[in-house]
Design an enzyme around this catalytic site. Structure first.
Site, PDB file in Angstrom:
ATOM      1  N   ASP A   1      -5.738  -4.701  -6.318  1.00  0.00           N
ATOM      2  CA  ASP A   1      -5.174  -6.048  -6.421  1.00  0.00           C
ATOM      3  C   ASP A   1      -6.088  -7.190  -5.977  1.00  0.00           C
ATOM      4  O   ASP A   1      -5.620  -8.291  -5.690  1.00  0.00           O
ATOM      5  CB  ASP A   1      -3.786  -6.137  -5.751  1.00  0.00           C
TER       6      ASP A   1
ATOM      7  N   ASP B   1       0.823  -1.213   0.000  1.00  0.00           N
ATOM      8  CA  ASP B   1       0.000   0.000   0.000  1.00  0.00           C
ATOM      9  C   ASP B   1       0.854   1.258   0.000  1.00  0.00           C
ATOM     10  O   ASP B   1       0.453   2.293  -0.533  1.00  0.00           O
ATOM     11  CB  ASP B   1      -0.884   0.055   1.260  1.00  0.00           C
TER      12      ASP B   1
ATOM     13  N   HIS C   1      -7.632  -0.113  -3.592  1.00  0.00           N
ATOM     14  CA  HIS C   1      -6.591  -1.065  -3.976  1.00  0.00           C
ATOM     15  C   HIS C   1      -7.116  -2.008  -5.058  1.00  0.00           C
ATOM     16  O   HIS C   1      -8.137  -2.656  -4.891  1.00  0.00           O
ATOM     17  CB  HIS C   1      -6.037  -1.831  -2.775  1.00  0.00           C
TER      18      HIS C   1
ATOM     19  N   ASP D   1      -2.554   5.624  -2.867  1.00  0.00           N
ATOM     20  CA  ASP D   1      -1.925   4.462  -2.241  1.00  0.00           C
ATOM     21  C   ASP D   1      -1.275   3.688  -3.380  1.00  0.00           C
ATOM     22  O   ASP D   1      -1.847   3.580  -4.486  1.00  0.00           O
ATOM     23  CB  ASP D   1      -2.956   3.558  -1.553  1.00  0.00           C
TER      24      ASP D   1
ATOM     25  N   CYS E   1      -0.832  -8.028  -0.841  1.00  0.00           N
ATOM     26  CA  CYS E   1      -0.782  -6.842   0.033  1.00  0.00           C
ATOM     27  C   CYS E   1       0.386  -6.912   1.013  1.00  0.00           C
ATOM     28  O   CYS E   1       1.001  -5.894   1.328  1.00  0.00           O
ATOM     29  CB  CYS E   1      -2.044  -6.741   0.868  1.00  0.00           C
TER      30      CYS E   1
HETATM   31  N1  NVA Z   1     -10.596  -3.324  -1.478  1.00  0.00           N
HETATM   32  C1  NVA Z   1     -10.308  -4.555  -2.149  1.00  0.00           C
HETATM   33  C2  NVA Z   1      -8.846  -4.886  -2.099  1.00  0.00           C
HETATM   34  C3  NVA Z   1      -8.325  -5.365  -0.798  1.00  0.00           C
HETATM   35  C4  NVA Z   1      -6.877  -5.774  -0.841  1.00  0.00           C
HETATM   36  C5  NVA Z   1     -11.164  -5.668  -1.598  1.00  0.00           C
HETATM   37  O1  NVA Z   1     -11.762  -5.482  -0.544  1.00  0.00           O
HETATM   38  O2  NVA Z   1     -11.259  -6.719  -2.237  1.00  0.00           O
END
Ligand code: NVA
Length: 374
Positions: free
Chosen positions: A258, A127, A256, A207, A358
């Site tokens: 990923d 992050d 995020h 991030d 992560c």
């Molecule tokens: N916000 C996303 C990514 C978490 C790493 C989720 O909740 O799947």
């Protein structure tokens, strides 16, 4: 703790650094040589406030209200620590050099001219830091609890700098009043069909985990922690060698990228079947792999994230990928698609908000800057 022994044939046969650079990575899949693995030691639960509410699953409200600003329960720390240490051991056995952060005291209340807060953790290097080519970039972050998080990695970064790495730190915002949108309503994330975010454009924010690298092409999404100014800052600093593409998917509360798109090899990408209705045109000649649902849909211990942590994998190279061992449907699918999954126990790390991708930062992958799109 275990991992399948047949995969330990060595991650990097000649393991020598082709270019001699200590920091160098262009993709998510080139052979991994050095990685940072996070730590949950000293982790503090964030308070339940408007910024947490914007991103956390609503079922987790009780957890933040009960533990907010206190250490995570000791048994959670211990079981996640075992899994992180095992991940580090698995990576080392694969021939990857593993580095760890030095957690700062996240319980200390700090004060800026605008607000007070405590810290969070050094569990998710993904992050906070991004490696693009031979540059390590510090993200400015958008949560007050993460304002000083990068200092857990500073000794490492300085060491890389001393060995020739380039080092960029994005301008930190004040995270003061104008930075958060008081009109943002997490129950109505779209207004007139346009996705809204709890942060404004008053300052630069991103991030690192909202970016994903495909050689010369880097994809990024606007999110609850990444704004247009942040994207533009990265674009301008990377310069003409890279093309930074802003993409939007159908996650109403993005934070995020990923678990949304996961590139595994040149021409192969996993797309989240719920949030990715359509991939950008540039992927028209790529194999788009549709993953099975997560092994445990709706897991109430996921305080920070969706069930799609199943997709949050770390590639060792174009074939081998480290994945949580209980994600059996995904492991079977990876085998069917021609990959070699390396299952490890990581379920106790999930409640901290991430999985293997992560929890890591690839510092060096053997490869060179290429274009993977015609
Ligand atoms: N916000 C996303 C990514 C978490 C790493 C989720 O909740 O799947």
């Amino acid at each position: 703790m275990f991992a399948f022994s047949s995969f330990f044939r060595g991650a990097s046969p000649e393991s020598g650094r082709g270019s001699g650079k200590v920091v160098e990575a262009y993709t998510e899949w080139d052979p991994l040589e050095e990685v940072v693995v996070g730590t949950v030691k000293g982790a503090i639960v964030p308070p339940w406030d408007s910024i947490t509410e914007a991103t956390m699953p609503s079922h987790a409200e009780w957890f933040f209200k009960k533990y907010g600003e206190q250490p995570f329960p000791q048994e959670m720390i211990e079981s996640a620590t075992q899994e992180l240490d095992n991940l580090a051991a698995v990576l080392e056995k694969l021939g990857v050099k593993v580095r760890r952060p030095e957690p700062i005291d996240f319980s200390v209340e700090y004060q800026t001219p605008w607000w007070k807060s405590r810290g969070l953790y050094a569990a998710m290097p993904r992050d906070v830091l991004m490696v693009v080519g031979d540059t390590i970039i510090e993200a400015p972050m958008a949560w007050r609890t993460r304002y000083f998080e990068v200092f857990a990695y500073r000794k490492l970064i300085k060491e890389y700098f001393d060995q020739g790495a380039r080092w960029l730190a994005a301008p930190k915002s004040t995270m003061g009043g104008e930075f958060y949108d008081p009109l943002y309503d997490s129950d109505h994330p779209y207004v007139d069909g346009v996705k809204r975010f709890p942060i404004t454009e008053a300052e630069v924010a991103f991030d690192a985990a909202d970016f994903v690298r495909f050689g010369k092409d880097i994809l990024v999404q606007k999110s609850h922690v990444t704004n247009s100014s942040g994207i533009e800052w990265v674009r301008r600093h990377l310069g003409h060698e890279y093309r930074v593409h802003e993409v939007e998917f159908d996650d109403p509360h993005p934070m995020h990228i990923d678990t949304t798109i996961v590139p595994l090899a040149p021409g192969k990408i996993i797309a989240n079947p719920v949030w990715v209705k359509k991939l950008p045109e540039m992927f028209s000649s790529w194999d788009v792999l549709t993953p099975p649902p997560p092994a445990k849909p709706f897991d109430s211990a996921l305080y920070f994230s969706s069930d799609w942590l199943s997709l949050n994998m770390l590639s060792v190279d174009e074939k081998r990928v480290i994945v949580e061992e209980q994600e059996k449907p995904l492991i079977d699918a990876l085998v069917k698609w021609g990959f070699e999954p390396i299952p490890i126990p990581f379920r106790n790390f999930y409640p901290f908000g991430g999985s293997v991708h992560c929890a890591t930062l690839d510092v060096r992958r053997r490869g060179s800057l290429k274009s993977y799109f015609s």
